[in-house]
Design a protein around this motif. Structure first.
Motif, short mmCIF file in Angstrom:
data_model
loop_
_atom_site.label_atom_id
_atom_site.label_comp_id
_atom_site.label_asym_id
_atom_site.label_seq_id
_atom_site.Cartn_x
_atom_site.Cartn_y
_atom_site.Cartn_z
N PHE A 84 0.83 -1.20 0.00
CA PHE A 84 0.00 0.00 0.00
C PHE A 84 0.87 1.25 0.00
CE2 PHE A 84 -2.30 -3.36 2.22
CZ PHE A 84 -3.51 -3.37 1.55
N SER A 88 -2.16 5.75 2.27
CA SER A 88 -3.23 4.78 2.57
C SER A 88 -2.89 3.97 3.82
CB SER A 88 -3.44 3.84 1.39
OG SER A 88 -3.85 4.56 0.25
N TRP A 89 -1.62 3.62 3.94
CA TRP A 89 -1.15 2.85 5.10
C TRP A 89 -1.39 3.63 6.38
CZ3 TRP A 89 3.96 2.94 7.79
CH2 TRP A 89 4.18 1.80 8.57
#
Length: 493
Positions: A84, A88-89
């Motif tokens: 990712f 997003s992580w």
């Protein structure tokens, strides 16, 4: 069709233990509340120091690993890449680790400390306001995220670099050996992980139900009653079990994205309608106080005085975070393949902590700026503190509606993830547990939250979390030892 048979002893024993507690909470709520309060007092009076020392050790161990020679080791093969993108992580980390609690306590905790300040500090004063922000930063800062990083890092390392099953017991192979991990001792560890997860998530579901009820009461006049709370749990349980069973990852991802967007929208709105400069100053000052008093606050317990406040707040939080460690750690591990140990630790601890500091600076200042009388009124009922505070500001009703929506989405995504993780824990680490197990654990979580609410509300929820977390402290300490042993065997260039 996969007809592979799995060893279900963890599943059945976990169900027996949890259903026993649920049955006791519903059928004998008076004796359950009495026993829970007795256990709570015993643990906080005699073992409060255990929570404090262990949580500080987790911060120290994670920091050591991040800046040690092991920091460049990949969580996966040496040529693996992160699955990712970093933004997003971070978003997934933040949503998994805090959830409902951040909305529930964002206003309520600083106002409680401001209006009922302990340790001889006069309530309602600038000193009380500073104390409120410092302690809120402490409770939602590096300690909980370091705690998550221990289980998450160990699981990710053994799962992706050593190809072990996604079970907490897999972490202990270097210490116990493969045969013992597959035997009764390993099963006991996995049962503790299941019980800690169920109790920790049920605590948050109960808190969320209380606050959703409070928000609906404020917005639409819906009464605050057990009947309404049971209805809220029933409706949301149906939704999160349905999403877990359908397994439509795209749908779950969309809900998570909406979750993050809503949280950012709510935060920006609060900063704009509130005392903006005071919020910025509160963040700056709070960060300084947090850093300067970090060690003292980490070990603060009164050897010759009353520790009720510390038990009700700090030790409750540490127990809550420890109870969430198996669930959140497993989730973080799943999304972290390909990261280095250094990336993982700094990403899991620093970034979400900073987001929490901004959140508490905004919402805490919003409440404290109204004065001690309003703070006292708002703090009387914890689950409605946010809505009473927002009522005093422009667009308060609209922002309250956004907050209730955010509570619902947090409620669903947290429970959905926990349902999946519990299915995995009780299916020998199977990454695709059966729908039957997901449905059972979804219902069990709802029943436990309901039982604890019926047996005494928030106080009993706190007790359940403390009790579930206690044995897991030692599991996590040995997880540190086992991970270090495995890392020492790595060939580092």
């Amino acid at each position: 069709m996969n007809d592979k048979k799995t060893n279900n002893i963890v599943y059945y024993i976990s169900l027996i233990v949890v259903f026993g507690i649920v049955g006791w909470g519903i059928l004998g709520k008076d004796s359950f509340e009495m026993a829970a309060n007795g256990l709570y007092k015993f643990l906080t009076d005699n073992f409060g120091w255990t929570y404090l020392i262990s949580m500080f050790l987790f911060v120290g161990f994670a920091t050591f690993l991040a800046f040690s020679k092991y920091g460049n080791i990949k969580l996966g093969p040496d040529d693996s890449k992160p699955e990712f993108k970093t933004s997003s992580w971070f978003a997934m980390l933040f949503g998994a680790g805090m959830g409902i609690g951040l909305v529930f306590w964002g206003v309520a905790e600083p106002l409680n400390h401001f209006a009922h300040t302990p340790f001889g500090i006069q309530s309602g004063t600038p000193e009380a306001a500073n104390f409120a922000m410092r302690k809120s930063f402490m409770h939602w800062g590096f300690h909980p995220w370091a705690n998550y990083s221990i289980i998450g890092l160990a699981l990710a390392y053994f799962q992706f670099r050593k190809n072990r099953p996604g079970l907490i017991s897999s972490i202990f192979i270097p210490l116990l050996g493969e045969e013992r991990v597959k035997g009764p001792l390993g099963k006991t560890i996995d049962i503790f992980a299941v019980f800690a997860t169920v109790a920790g998530v049920a605590t948050s579901l109960g808190l969320g139900t209380l606050q959703i009820n409070g928000g609906l009461n404020y917005l639409f006049g819906l009464p605050i009653t057990k009947t309404v709370q049971i209805s809220i749990i029933a409706i949301v349980t149906f939704v999160y079990i349905w999403t877990a069973v359908t397994g439509i990852q795209k749908g779950i991802k969309i809900l998570s994205d909406i979750n993050l967007f809503t949280a950012i929208t709510l935060l920006i709105a609060v900063i704009l309608i509130g005392p903006t400069i005071k919020i910025i100053n509160s963040f700056t000052n709070g960060l300084g106080m947090y850093m300067s008093s970090f060690v003292r606050d980490s070990f603060h317990i009164e050897p010759f005085g009353d520790n009720k406040w510390i038990g009700d707040w700090t030790i409750f939080y540490w127990a809550w975070w420890i109870a969430w460690a198996p669930f959140v750690g497993t989730f973080i591990a799943r999304i972290s393949k390909g990261r280095t140990i250094r990336e993982f630790i700094l990403g899991v601890i620093v970034a979400p902590s900073l987001a929490s500091f901004v959140w508490f600076a905004a919402f805490g200042t919003l409440g404290i700026d109204l004065g001690v009388d309003m703070a006292t009124k708002a703090a009387k009922v914890t689950e409605t503190a946010l809505f009473i505070t927002l009522e005093q500001y422009p667009l308060g009703s609209i922002i309250s509606l956004i907050a209730v929506f955010l509570l619902c989405t947090f409620f669903i995504t947290s429970a959905n993830s926990a349902t999946f993780v519990l299915g995995m824990f009780t299916s020998e680490g199977d990454l695709n547990p059966s729908n039957t197990k997901k449905i059972v654990w979804g219902i069990v979580q709802a029943l436990l939250a309901l039982a604890l609410l019926l047996a005494g509300g928030l106080t009993t929820l706190q007790v359940g979390s403390v009790a579930a977390a206690f044995p897991f402290i030692f599991i996590m300490i040995f997880a540190c030892v086992s991970l270090l042993k495995a890392l020492r065997a790595e060939k580092i260039n």
